[in-house]
Scaffold this motif. Structure first.
Motif, PDB file in Angstrom:
ATOM      1  N   GLY A 135       0.739  -1.084   0.085  1.00 16.66           N
ATOM      2  CA  GLY A 135       0.161  -0.023  -0.111  1.00 16.66           C
ATOM      3  C   GLY A 135       0.654   1.349  -0.224  1.00 16.66           C
ATOM      4  N   TRP A 136       0.370   2.246  -0.380  1.00 17.38           N
ATOM      5  CA  TRP A 136       0.911   3.460  -0.475  1.00 17.38           C
ATOM      6  C   TRP A 136       1.153   4.299   0.597  1.00 17.38           C
ATOM      7  CZ3 TRP A 136      -1.333   8.283   0.015  1.00 17.38           C
ATOM      8  CH2 TRP A 136      -2.622   8.427  -0.027  1.00 17.38           C
ATOM      9  N   TRP A 137       0.257   4.253   1.620  1.00 23.31           N
ATOM     10  CA  TRP A 137       0.286   5.097   2.773  1.00 23.31           C
ATOM     11  C   TRP A 137       0.895   4.290   4.208  1.00 23.31           C
ATOM     12  CZ3 TRP A 137      -0.182   9.805   3.892  1.00 23.31           C
ATOM     13  CH2 TRP A 137      -0.143  10.411   5.379  1.00 23.31           C
ATOM     14  N   SER A 138       0.456   3.424   4.495  1.00 25.77           N
ATOM     15  CA  SER A 138       1.041   2.479   5.640  1.00 25.77           C
ATOM     16  C   SER A 138       2.021   3.428   6.816  1.00 25.77           C
ATOM     17  CB  SER A 138       2.029   1.412   4.958  1.00 25.77           C
ATOM     18  OG  SER A 138       1.185   0.546   4.062  1.00 25.77           O
ATOM     19  N   ARG A 139       1.378   4.368   7.423  1.00 25.32           N
ATOM     20  CA  ARG A 139       1.874   5.049   8.483  1.00 25.32           C
ATOM     21  C   ARG A 139       0.730   5.829   9.520  1.00 25.32           C
ATOM     22  NH1 ARG A 139       3.174   7.492   3.630  1.00 25.32           N
ATOM     23  NH2 ARG A 139       2.433   9.506   2.999  1.00 25.32           N
ATOM     24  N   PRO A 140       1.384   6.572  10.016  1.00 26.64           N
ATOM     25  CA  PRO A 140       0.266   6.789  11.119  1.00 26.64           C
ATOM     26  C   PRO A 140      -0.398   8.311  10.458  1.00 26.64           C
ATOM     27  CG  PRO A 140       2.197   6.614  12.448  1.00 26.64           C
ATOM     28  CD  PRO A 140       2.499   6.522  11.023  1.00 26.64           C
ATOM     29  N   ALA A 141      -1.509   8.683  11.159  1.00 28.34           N
ATOM     30  CA  ALA A 141      -2.283   9.766  10.551  1.00 28.34           C
ATOM     31  C   ALA A 141      -1.528  10.820  10.370  1.00 28.34           C
ATOM     32  CB  ALA A 141      -3.724   9.855  11.254  1.00 28.34           C
TER      33      ALA A 141
END
Length: 216
Positions: A135-141
């Motif tokens: 996935g392209w996000w996979s980090r905290p908000a």
């Protein structure tokens, strides 16, 4: 350079909030509603009926975020205008891909869609080499300082890519990020009582000149 900022068509989260006034039950990465799909089609038809033109200018470049609602909207424009759509992950909505723990209120980052998802569902989308199966996000908000910095970085990168010529660049993005970009363009630091609104499939034109930018 001329920039056209376009908000995605109605998403399931937009419909949920309009109907309930709440975000309870929201999706981390919503798809378009039936109305949203029709809005995207009408936007695409409008642009194609003008030969791929907006305000008399043919788009030379088309970008979108990697959030599904933006990709779906941009893909409709891409097909109708016969113009490749290029993913620009950094024009995503404020906070990124996340879910809220309804018990604790904690914002939990989610991965976003994978390369194989986009290749299967949106084969016309040109993806960044960095996108993989995680996935392209996979980090905290994302936090407020981060999204404000990102809006400034986007404008700097836009100028680096297109600022020296006559390119006419369309970017399919999101309401919150649009607001941050407009704040950055306006040089406004305080935001009390100020909100730059862009409705679903709305479009704002910004003409960049050597000494200033004009919003139309």
């Amino acid at each position: 350079m001329t920039l056209y900022l376009i908000r995605h068509a109605q998403s399931a989260n937009n419909e949920l909030y309009t109907r309930t006034g709440s975000t309870v039950g929201r999706s981390d990465d919503p798809e378009l509603t039936e109305l949203g799909a029709e809005q995207a089609r009408l936007l695409a038809d409008y642009l194609s009926s003008n030969g791929g033109r907006a305000d008399g200018h043919r788009f030379t470049h088309l970008y979108c975020s990697l959030m599904v609602r933006a990709v779906a909207t941009a893909s409709a424009v891409s097909r109708s205008c016969n113009l490749p759509v290029v993913a620009w992950p950094e024009v995503h909505e404020r906070m990124g891909v996340f879910m809220e723990d309804e018990r604790t209120g904690e914002l939990i980052g989610r991965p976003g869609k994978s390369r194989s998802y986009f290749e299967e569902h949106y084969p016309r989308l040109l993806l960044p080499d960095s996108l993989n199966e995680h996935g392209w996000w996979s980090r905290p908000a994302e936090t407020a300082p981060q999204w404000k910095q990102r809006a400034g970085d986007f404008l700097a990168e836009l100028r680096r890519r297109h600022g020296s010529g006559e390119d006419r660049v369309a970017v399919v993005t999101h309401a919150g990020f649009y607001h941050e970009v407009m704040l950055a363009l306006s040089g406004i630091s305080g935001t009390d009582g100020i909100w730059f609104t862009l409705h679903n499939t709305g479009m704002t034109r910004v003409d960049f000149h050597p000494a200033h930018a004009a919003v139309i």
